[in-house]
Design an enzyme around this catalytic site. Structure first.
Site, PDB file in Angstrom:
ATOM      1  N   HIS A  48      -3.561   3.498  14.984  1.00 49.23           N
ATOM      2  CA  HIS A  48      -2.896   4.744  15.398  1.00 49.23           C
ATOM      3  C   HIS A  48      -3.790   5.936  15.117  1.00 49.23           C
ATOM      4  O   HIS A  48      -3.377   6.913  14.496  1.00 49.23           O
ATOM      5  CB  HIS A  48      -1.558   4.885  14.662  1.00 49.23           C
ATOM      6  CG  HIS A  48      -0.534   3.891  15.084  1.00 49.23           C
ATOM      7  ND1 HIS A  48       0.026   3.867  16.332  1.00 49.23           N
ATOM      8  CD2 HIS A  48       0.023   2.848  14.412  1.00 49.23           C
ATOM      9  CE1 HIS A  48       0.898   2.868  16.418  1.00 49.23           C
ATOM     10  NE2 HIS A  48       0.916   2.239  15.263  1.00 49.23           N
ATOM     11  N   ARG A  74      -7.788  -1.070   9.240  1.00 54.80           N
ATOM     12  CA  ARG A  74      -6.792  -1.707  10.110  1.00 54.80           C
ATOM     13  C   ARG A  74      -7.316  -1.731  11.541  1.00 54.80           C
ATOM     14  O   ARG A  74      -7.481  -0.678  12.154  1.00 54.80           O
ATOM     15  CB  ARG A  74      -5.453  -0.983  10.061  1.00 54.80           C
ATOM     16  CG  ARG A  74      -4.420  -1.623  10.960  1.00 54.80           C
ATOM     17  CD  ARG A  74      -3.015  -1.150  10.695  1.00 54.80           C
ATOM     18  NE  ARG A  74      -2.784   0.231  11.089  1.00 54.80           N
ATOM     19  CZ  ARG A  74      -1.576   0.815  11.093  1.00 54.80           C
ATOM     20  NH1 ARG A  74      -0.505   0.117  10.704  1.00 54.80           N
ATOM     21  NH2 ARG A  74      -1.434   2.081  11.455  1.00 54.80           N
ATOM     22  N   ASP A  88     -18.765  -7.372  10.189  1.00 47.97           N
ATOM     23  CA  ASP A  88     -20.221  -7.207  10.290  1.00 47.97           C
ATOM     24  C   ASP A  88     -20.644  -5.794   9.907  1.00 47.97           C
ATOM     25  O   ASP A  88     -21.763  -5.593   9.408  1.00 47.97           O
ATOM     26  CB  ASP A  88     -20.716  -7.528  11.710  1.00 47.97           C
ATOM     27  CG  ASP A  88     -20.760  -9.030  11.985  1.00 47.97           C
ATOM     28  OD1 ASP A  88     -20.991  -9.406  13.150  1.00 47.97           O
ATOM     29  OD2 ASP A  88     -20.548  -9.812  11.038  1.00 47.97           O
ATOM     30  N   GLU A 152       6.333  -6.306  10.447  1.00 51.02           N
ATOM     31  CA  GLU A 152       6.944  -5.078  10.984  1.00 51.02           C
ATOM     32  C   GLU A 152       7.803  -5.340  12.222  1.00 51.02           C
ATOM     33  O   GLU A 152       7.876  -4.531  13.137  1.00 51.02           O
ATOM     34  CB  GLU A 152       5.885  -4.027  11.299  1.00 51.02           C
ATOM     35  CG  GLU A 152       4.638  -4.518  11.955  1.00 51.02           C
ATOM     36  CD  GLU A 152       3.529  -3.455  11.928  1.00 51.02           C
ATOM     37  OE1 GLU A 152       3.804  -2.279  11.673  1.00 51.02           O
ATOM     38  OE2 GLU A 152       2.374  -3.800  12.196  1.00 51.02           O
ATOM     39  N   ASP A 178       7.457   0.727  12.135  1.00 53.13           N
ATOM     40  CA  ASP A 178       7.728  -0.236  13.202  1.00 53.13           C
ATOM     41  C   ASP A 178       8.897  -1.131  12.833  1.00 53.13           C
ATOM     42  O   ASP A 178       9.709  -1.512  13.680  1.00 53.13           O
ATOM     43  CB  ASP A 178       6.480  -1.072  13.491  1.00 53.13           C
ATOM     44  CG  ASP A 178       5.471  -0.314  14.342  1.00 53.13           C
ATOM     45  OD1 ASP A 178       4.282  -0.273  13.963  1.00 53.13           O
ATOM     46  OD2 ASP A 178       5.870   0.264  15.378  1.00 53.13           O
TER      47      ASP A 178
HETATM   48  O1  LIG Z   1       4.917   0.603  10.767  1.00 53.47           O
HETATM   49  C1  LIG Z   1       4.396   1.490  10.053  1.00 53.47           C
HETATM   50  O2  LIG Z   1       5.004   2.470   9.576  1.00 53.47           O
HETATM   51  C2  LIG Z   1       2.959   1.347   9.724  1.00 53.47           C
HETATM   52  O3  LIG Z   1       2.362   0.323   9.979  1.00 53.47           O
HETATM   53  C3  LIG Z   1       2.273   2.587   9.206  1.00 53.47           C
HETATM   54  C4  LIG Z   1       2.047   3.550  10.360  1.00 53.47           C
HETATM   55  O4  LIG Z   1       1.361   2.881  11.411  1.00 53.47           O
HETATM   56  C5  LIG Z   1       1.185   4.710   9.887  1.00 53.47           C
HETATM   57  O5  LIG Z   1       0.573   5.320  10.990  1.00 53.47           O
HETATM   58  C6  LIG Z   1       1.992   5.753   9.173  1.00 53.47           C
HETATM   59  O6  LIG Z   1       2.933   6.282  10.045  1.00 53.47           O
END
Ligand SMILES: O=C(O)C(=O)C[C@H](O)[C@@H](O)CO
Length: 255
Positions: A48, A74, A88, A152, A178
């Protein structure tokens, strides 16, 4: 040269709390600033965040003056090519998003292992091996690689214990945003129903013998999740710190 020790990995196995911060600014400058702030780990997000591998490389280098801080990266997806490129580049700890099944968790682990244990592609002199200067890198790399997977979704919750049991899964992170969206609480991850659910999931991870992680910018919730058993706990984000504190400063001169 010696293979760099993954102090974060050994710490969570020893049950030593690791406090982290989410980094979405995709900047080696802000990462270098944060690396000296006192956190145990920084999450360098490429899911993100407009963050790509060459930029992540600069962020990894920006952390080198602070070897006690673990940069966790991530990838945008649980994909062997994305994982290969980051390993790598020298990444030692990965957080794989949207892992719903033990098979997907096993695939994530396999992507971090050289044959015959896995499918990681061979590079003779990548940054990971310090350009060939770490002796027996390929034989030992997996010892200091840490694989964290994200739960999630409803399916991930249903498969939690099976995912925890997958060999090579070193930690299980709950994605509160999520997860709450998946069960009808979109944008409401601090709802007591969600918080209680997350506390229960953390307890299930601990009972399953794995290591739990979470992210929350709420200090009160971070302390609840730590009490529930979270051992790698992100307590805020660079974007949140910058936005909220900038707004507060401006407001103080607007009143
Ligand atoms: O589902 C989530 O919350 C995460 O995995 C963390 C978010 O992706 C992160 O961008 C914080 O909002």
């Amino acid at each position: 040269m010696e293979l760099p020790r993954n102090a974060f990995k050994h710490a969570i196995y020893a049950g030593q709390q690791q406090i982290g911060l989410w980094s979405s600014l995709a900047s080696h400058v802000s990462v270098e600033i944060l690396a000296g702030a006192g956190f145990d780990w920084l999450l360098l997000d490429t899911e993100h965040s407009a963050n790509e591998v060459p930029m992540v490389l600069s962020q990894l280098q920006a952390c080198m003056e602070h070897p006690s801080v673990m940069p966790i990266v991530r990838p945008p997806v649980n994909d062997p090519v994305a994982i290969k490129r980051l390993l790598d580049a020298g990444v030692q700890t990965l957080l794989l998003p949207m892992v719903d099944t033990p098979e997907q968790a096993a695939d994530a682990v396999a992507a971090t292992r050289y044959p015959p244990a896995g499918i990681r592609g061979f590079a003779s002199a990548s940054r990971a091996s310090r350009f060939g200067r770490i002796s027996n890198y390929h034989q030992r790399a997996h010892e200091e690689i840490c694989v964290l997977v994200q739960i999630e979704s409803r399916l991930g919750m249903d498969n939690l214990e099976a995912i925890c049991a997958v060999p090579g899964v070193d930690g299980v992170f709950i994605g509160p945003g999520d997860l709450s969206a998946a069960i009808g609480y979109l944008g409401d991850q601090n709802n007591e129903h969600i918080v209680t659910l997350i506390e229960g999931l953390i307890g299930r991870i601990v009972t399953a013998g794995n290591r739990a992680g979470i992210l929350t910018p709420s200090e009160a919730l971070a302390r609840r999740y730590i009490a529930a058993g979270s051992v790698f706990t992100a307590v805020g984000s660079d974007t949140g710190l910058l936005a909220r504190n900038a707004e507060a400063l401006a407001k103080r001169f607007r009143a």
